[in-house]
Design a protein around this motif. Structure first.
Motif, PDB file in Angstrom:
ATOM      1  N   GLY A 175      91.901 -20.945  15.694  1.00 51.67           N
ATOM      2  CA  GLY A 175      92.483 -20.631  14.394  1.00 51.67           C
ATOM      3  C   GLY A 175      93.135 -19.177  14.491  1.00 51.67           C
ATOM      4  O   GLY A 175      93.075 -18.599  15.358  1.00 51.67           O
ATOM      5  N   TYR A 176      94.505 -19.176  13.537  1.00 53.68           N
ATOM      6  CA  TYR A 176      95.051 -17.858  13.590  1.00 53.68           C
ATOM      7  C   TYR A 176      95.115 -17.277  12.119  1.00 53.68           C
ATOM      8  O   TYR A 176      95.119 -17.952  11.114  1.00 53.68           O
ATOM      9  N   VAL A 177      95.355 -16.113  12.095  1.00 53.86           N
ATOM     10  CA  VAL A 177      95.487 -15.313  10.544  1.00 53.86           C
ATOM     11  C   VAL A 177      96.736 -14.332  10.888  1.00 53.86           C
ATOM     12  O   VAL A 177      97.258 -14.178  12.049  1.00 53.86           O
ATOM     13  N   VAL A 178      97.620 -14.544   9.963  1.00 55.91           N
ATOM     14  CA  VAL A 178      98.750 -13.698   9.764  1.00 55.91           C
ATOM     15  C   VAL A 178      98.945 -12.863   8.461  1.00 55.91           C
ATOM     16  O   VAL A 178      98.021 -13.108   7.507  1.00 55.91           O
ATOM     17  N   PRO A 179      99.613 -11.683   8.671  1.00 55.64           N
ATOM     18  CA  PRO A 179      99.633 -10.733   7.717  1.00 55.64           C
ATOM     19  C   PRO A 179      99.926 -11.648   6.229  1.00 55.64           C
ATOM     20  O   PRO A 179     100.738 -12.807   6.099  1.00 55.64           O
ATOM     21  N   PRO A 180      99.631 -11.206   5.085  1.00 60.51           N
ATOM     22  CA  PRO A 180      99.625 -11.811   3.662  1.00 60.51           C
ATOM     23  C   PRO A 180     101.147 -11.643   3.125  1.00 60.51           C
ATOM     24  O   PRO A 180     101.821 -10.907   3.709  1.00 60.51           O
ATOM     25  N   THR A 181     101.369 -12.414   2.029  1.00 62.09           N
ATOM     26  CA  THR A 181     102.598 -12.231   1.584  1.00 62.09           C
ATOM     27  C   THR A 181     102.731 -11.154   0.412  1.00 62.09           C
ATOM     28  O   THR A 181     101.376 -10.895  -0.032  1.00 62.09           O
ATOM     29  N   GLN A 182     103.733 -10.611  -0.338  1.00 71.52           N
ATOM     30  CA  GLN A 182     103.540  -9.703  -1.370  1.00 71.52           C
ATOM     31  C   GLN A 182     102.738 -10.485  -2.571  1.00 71.52           C
ATOM     32  O   GLN A 182     102.251  -9.854  -3.228  1.00 71.52           O
ATOM     33  N   LYS A 183     103.007 -11.758  -2.488  1.00 71.44           N
ATOM     34  CA  LYS A 183     102.398 -12.464  -3.692  1.00 71.44           C
ATOM     35  C   LYS A 183     101.000 -12.516  -3.572  1.00 71.44           C
ATOM     36  O   LYS A 183     100.300 -12.344  -4.637  1.00 71.44           O
ATOM     37  N   ASP A 184     100.300 -12.442  -2.234  1.00 71.66           N
ATOM     38  CA  ASP A 184      98.919 -12.690  -1.965  1.00 71.66           C
ATOM     39  C   ASP A 184      98.356 -11.329  -2.433  1.00 71.66           C
ATOM     40  O   ASP A 184      96.972 -11.446  -2.754  1.00 71.66           O
ATOM     41  N   ILE A 185      98.982 -10.130  -2.302  1.00 69.83           N
ATOM     42  CA  ILE A 185      98.253  -8.935  -2.737  1.00 69.83           C
ATOM     43  C   ILE A 185      98.599  -8.340  -4.098  1.00 69.83           C
ATOM     44  O   ILE A 185      98.293  -7.212  -4.598  1.00 69.83           O
ATOM     45  N   GLU A 186      99.345  -9.061  -4.893  1.00 66.15           N
ATOM     46  CA  GLU A 186      99.832  -8.419  -6.253  1.00 66.15           C
ATOM     47  C   GLU A 186      98.785  -8.200  -7.225  1.00 66.15           C
ATOM     48  O   GLU A 186      98.645  -7.394  -8.042  1.00 66.15           O
ATOM     49  N   ASN A 187      97.492  -8.900  -7.041  1.00 74.07           N
ATOM     50  CA  ASN A 187      96.331  -8.631  -7.938  1.00 74.07           C
ATOM     51  C   ASN A 187      95.641  -7.299  -7.592  1.00 74.07           C
ATOM     52  O   ASN A 187      95.014  -6.525  -8.482  1.00 74.07           O
ATOM     53  N   PHE A 188      95.772  -6.852  -6.236  1.00 73.33           N
ATOM     54  CA  PHE A 188      95.415  -5.455  -5.907  1.00 73.33           C
ATOM     55  C   PHE A 188      96.208  -4.516  -6.576  1.00 73.33           C
ATOM     56  O   PHE A 188      95.751  -3.195  -6.448  1.00 73.33           O
ATOM     57  N   ASN A 189      97.396  -4.906  -6.727  1.00 72.71           N
ATOM     58  CA  ASN A 189      98.466  -3.860  -7.184  1.00 72.71           C
ATOM     59  C   ASN A 189      98.627  -3.807  -8.841  1.00 72.71           C
ATOM     60  O   ASN A 189      99.373  -3.255  -9.389  1.00 72.71           O
ATOM     61  N   TYR A 190      97.640  -4.454  -9.466  1.00 72.23           N
ATOM     62  CA  TYR A 190      97.519  -4.644 -10.917  1.00 72.23           C
ATOM     63  C   TYR A 190      97.401  -3.242 -11.483  1.00 72.23           C
ATOM     64  O   TYR A 190      96.623  -2.766 -11.143  1.00 72.23           O
ATOM     65  N   GLY A 191      98.441  -2.776 -12.253  1.00 74.43           N
ATOM     66  CA  GLY A 191      98.442  -1.474 -13.124  1.00 74.43           C
ATOM     67  C   GLY A 191      98.706  -0.184 -11.699  1.00 74.43           C
ATOM     68  O   GLY A 191      98.578   1.010 -12.369  1.00 74.43           O
ATOM     69  N   ARG A 192      99.058  -0.642 -10.749  1.00 74.87           N
ATOM     70  CA  ARG A 192      99.579   0.399  -9.775  1.00 74.87           C
ATOM     71  C   ARG A 192     101.211   0.315  -9.671  1.00 74.87           C
ATOM     72  O   ARG A 192     101.739  -0.666  -9.654  1.00 74.87           O
ATOM     73  N   ALA A 193     101.499   1.557  -9.775  1.00 72.70           N
ATOM     74  CA  ALA A 193     103.352   1.988  -9.885  1.00 72.70           C
ATOM     75  C   ALA A 193     103.560   3.014  -9.060  1.00 72.70           C
ATOM     76  O   ALA A 193     102.842   3.849  -8.920  1.00 72.70           O
ATOM     77  N   LYS A 194     104.711   3.150  -8.660  1.00 70.43           N
ATOM     78  CA  LYS A 194     105.087   4.233  -8.006  1.00 70.43           C
ATOM     79  C   LYS A 194     105.315   5.427  -8.715  1.00 70.43           C
ATOM     80  O   LYS A 194     105.049   6.654  -8.096  1.00 70.43           O
TER      81      LYS A 194
END
Length: 213
Positions: free
Chosen positions: A56-75
Motif C-alpha cells: 500500500g502507498y500513502v501520499v500527502p493529503p490535498t488542501q480539501k482533505d485538511i480544511e476541517n482542521f482549519n475551520y475558524g483558523r485564518a492568517k
C-alpha cells in the motif's frame, strides 16, 4: 602434428564412450536420485504454506482533505492555519514510529498466531513480525510517497492489515492535531479572559477617577 590431432580425437571418443558406459551402468541410481529430488520438491511445494504479499502507498493529503482542521483558523487570527506539510508530517511520524509497530504487533499480529506459534521467544516473534510488515521511506522518484508491505499466508489478511495499519496511523495523527487545537483554544480563551479582566480593571479605575474628580 596431424598425427597428434588424430590421436587426441580418438582419445576423446574413447573417453566419451567410457563415460557413457559408466552412466549407463549407474542409470538406476541416477533415476532414483532424480525421482527422490522431484518428490522432495513436490512435497515442499505441497506442504509449505503459500505467502501472499500486498503493498500500500500513502501520499500527502490535498488542501480539501485538511480544511476541517482549519475551520475558524485564518492568517489574520491568532490561530495559524495548518498546511499540508504540517498535517502530513504528523501522520508520517506515526506511520513510521516504532510505537505503532509495537502496538500493531501486540494487538493485531500476536492474536492472529496459533497457540504453538506464540510459544517462540518474544525476540523471535518480533523478528518474524518485522519480516512480514515493512514500512519504506519515499524514493527520489516519488518524493513524499511512503509505502507499506505486508506478507502473510492469506491475501485478504495482507490487504486488511495494510488498511488497519494506515487507519491507526491516521487516527493517532488526528488525535494529536485535535489535541493541539484544543490546547490552542484553551490558551486563546485564557488570553481573552485576561484581556477582559484587564479592561474591567481599567474601566473601574476610570470610574473611580471620575467620581473623585
Amino acid at each position: 602434428m596431424q598425427g597428434d590431432s588424430i590421436a587426441n580425437k580418438k582419445n576423446e571418443e574413447v573417453d566419451l564412450q567410457e563415460l557413457a558406459r559408466v552412466l549407463w551402468g549407474k542409470r538406476t541410481m541416477i533415476l532414483i536420485l532424480t525421482l527422490v529430488s522431484v518428490l522432495c520438491a513436490a512435497a515442499f511445494a505441497f506442504l509449505s504454506k503459500p505467502e501472499y504479499e500486498a503493498k500500500g502507498y500513502v501520499v500527502p493529503p490535498t488542501q480539501k482533505d485538511i480544511e476541517n482542521f482549519n475551520y475558524g483558523r485564518a492568517k489574520d487570527s491568532q490561530l495559524t492555519p495548518y498546511t499540508i506539510k504540517d498535517v502530513y508530517g504528523v501522520f508520517t511520524s506515526y506511520f513510521q514510529a516504532e510505537s505503532l509497530r509495537q502496538e500493531f504487533f501486540n494487538n493485531i499480529y500476536l492474536p492472529s498466531l496459533s497457540e504453538s506459534e506464540r510459544q517462540k521467544s518474544p525476540d523471535r516473534l518480533y523478528a518474524d513480525f518485522s519480516k512480514k510488515i515493512a514500512v519504506a521511506l519515499p524514493s527520489k522518484d516519488f518524493a513524499g510517497r511512503y509505502s507499506i508491505t505486508v506478507r502473510s499466508d492469506s491475501p485478504a489478511r495482507s490487504v486488511e492489515w495494510i488498511h488497519q495499519y494506515i487507519a491507526r496511523a491516521s487516527d493517532l495523527a488526528k488525535q494529536e492535531l485535535l489535541a493541539n487545537v484544543m490546547r490552542e483554544v484553551e490558551v486563546g480563551a485564557r488570553n481573552v479572559e485576561q484581556q477582559i479582566a484587564t479592561l474591567r480593571n481599567v474601566s473601574q479605575k476610570e470610574r473611580e477617577d471620575s467620581i473623585i474628580r
